[in-house]
Design an enzyme around this catalytic site. Structure first.
Site, PDB file in Angstrom:
ATOM      1  N   ARG A 178       0.831  -1.215   0.000  1.00 11.68           N
ATOM      2  CA  ARG A 178       0.000   0.000   0.000  1.00 11.68           C
ATOM      3  C   ARG A 178       0.863   1.261   0.000  1.00 11.68           C
ATOM      4  NH1 ARG A 178      -4.171  -2.423   4.363  1.00 11.68           N
ATOM      5  NH2 ARG A 178      -5.423  -3.605   2.898  1.00 11.68           N
ATOM      6  N   TYR A 187      15.643 -10.282  12.421  1.00 14.48           N
ATOM      7  CA  TYR A 187      16.034 -10.436  11.021  1.00 14.48           C
ATOM      8  C   TYR A 187      15.073  -9.649  10.125  1.00 14.48           C
ATOM      9  CZ  TYR A 187      16.392 -12.693   6.432  1.00 14.48           C
ATOM     10  OH  TYR A 187      16.515 -12.933   5.089  1.00 14.48           O
ATOM     11  N   PHE A 188      13.775  -9.850  10.321  1.00 16.12           N
ATOM     12  CA  PHE A 188      12.778  -9.179   9.488  1.00 16.12           C
ATOM     13  C   PHE A 188      12.915  -7.662   9.598  1.00 16.12           C
ATOM     14  CE2 PHE A 188       8.736  -7.249   8.540  1.00 16.12           C
ATOM     15  CZ  PHE A 188       8.350  -7.894   7.380  1.00 16.12           C
ATOM     16  N   VAL A 221       9.428 -13.462   2.614  1.00 17.71           N
ATOM     17  CA  VAL A 221       9.587 -14.710   1.861  1.00 17.71           C
ATOM     18  C   VAL A 221      10.648 -15.588   2.512  1.00 17.71           C
ATOM     19  CG1 VAL A 221      10.341 -15.693  -0.348  1.00 17.71           C
ATOM     20  CG2 VAL A 221       8.737 -13.776  -0.317  1.00 17.71           C
ATOM     21  N   ASN A 222      11.760 -14.996   2.903  1.00 13.07           N
ATOM     22  CA  ASN A 222      12.825 -15.775   3.548  1.00 13.07           C
ATOM     23  C   ASN A 222      12.331 -16.402   4.848  1.00 13.07           C
ATOM     24  OD1 ASN A 222      14.508 -15.045   1.474  1.00 13.07           O
ATOM     25  ND2 ASN A 222      15.666 -13.547   2.649  1.00 13.07           N
ATOM     26  N   TYR A 270      16.318  -6.463   8.056  1.00 10.28           N
ATOM     27  CA  TYR A 270      16.310  -6.533   6.594  1.00 10.28           C
ATOM     28  C   TYR A 270      15.408  -5.452   6.018  1.00 10.28           C
ATOM     29  CZ  TYR A 270      16.870  -9.159   2.164  1.00 10.28           C
ATOM     30  OH  TYR A 270      17.192  -9.574   0.903  1.00 10.28           O
ATOM     31  N   ARG A 283      20.194  -7.657   8.234  1.00  5.98           N
ATOM     32  CA  ARG A 283      19.707  -9.031   8.381  1.00  5.98           C
ATOM     33  C   ARG A 283      20.790  -9.995   8.819  1.00  5.98           C
ATOM     34  NH1 ARG A 283      21.891  -9.211   3.483  1.00  5.98           N
ATOM     35  NH2 ARG A 283      22.199 -11.186   2.420  1.00  5.98           N
TER      36      ARG A 283
END
Length: 140
Positions: A31, A93-94, A54-55, A97, A104
């Site tokens: 958005r 990590y999220f 995705v990771n 990143y 990350r």
């Protein structure tokens, strides 16, 4: 019986909620940067959020497998503690990143270490059960 797996269930639910949170962050980024599905490319800020989600999703089945294997065959409390540490590092990590690709790295190494440790616990626990059942030898 359920008291033997309740911590594993709680960590699993927490992991599912974390995955849902990551998915919602991708929706918000879509958005914010006007990226309509099925597109997966756009500004680097969007692509980092998308790739982080995705990771995390790619590793989730492996995490669940070793969480439950180590919890059932080794020790529920140890597995649950490792699971909490994994989920915390995955959250870091999220977020790292999402800010920069370098952000990350440290949490990624922690995640990998926890997964390998849980795999080792799983293997050790399974080996102990097999050795006791077939050889009458208790390893642990």
């Amino acid at each position: 019986m359920l008291h033997n797996i309740v911590l594993l269930g709680a960590v699993t639910l927490l992991g599912v909620l974390e995955q849902a949170y990551f998915s919602l962050q991708v929706i918000a980024a879509r958005r914010k940067y006007s990226i309509s599905p099925p597109c997966t490319s756009g500004p680097p800020e969007f692509e980092r959020v998308f790739r982080a989600q995705v990771n995390c999703t790619e590793y989730f089945p492996m995490f669940l497998a070793v969480l439950w294997l180590s919890g059932i065959f080794f020790h529920q409390g140890t597995a649950a503690a490792c699971g909490i540490l994994y989920l915390f590092a995955r959250y870091r990590y999220f977020n790292g990143y999402s800010i920069s690709s370098q952000g990350r790295l440290a949490p990624m190494y922690l995640n990998a270490g926890v997964l390998w440790f849980m795999m080792a616990l799983s293997a050790l626990g399974i080996l102990d059960v097999l050795a006791f059942h077939y050889l009458g030898v208790a390893i642990l």
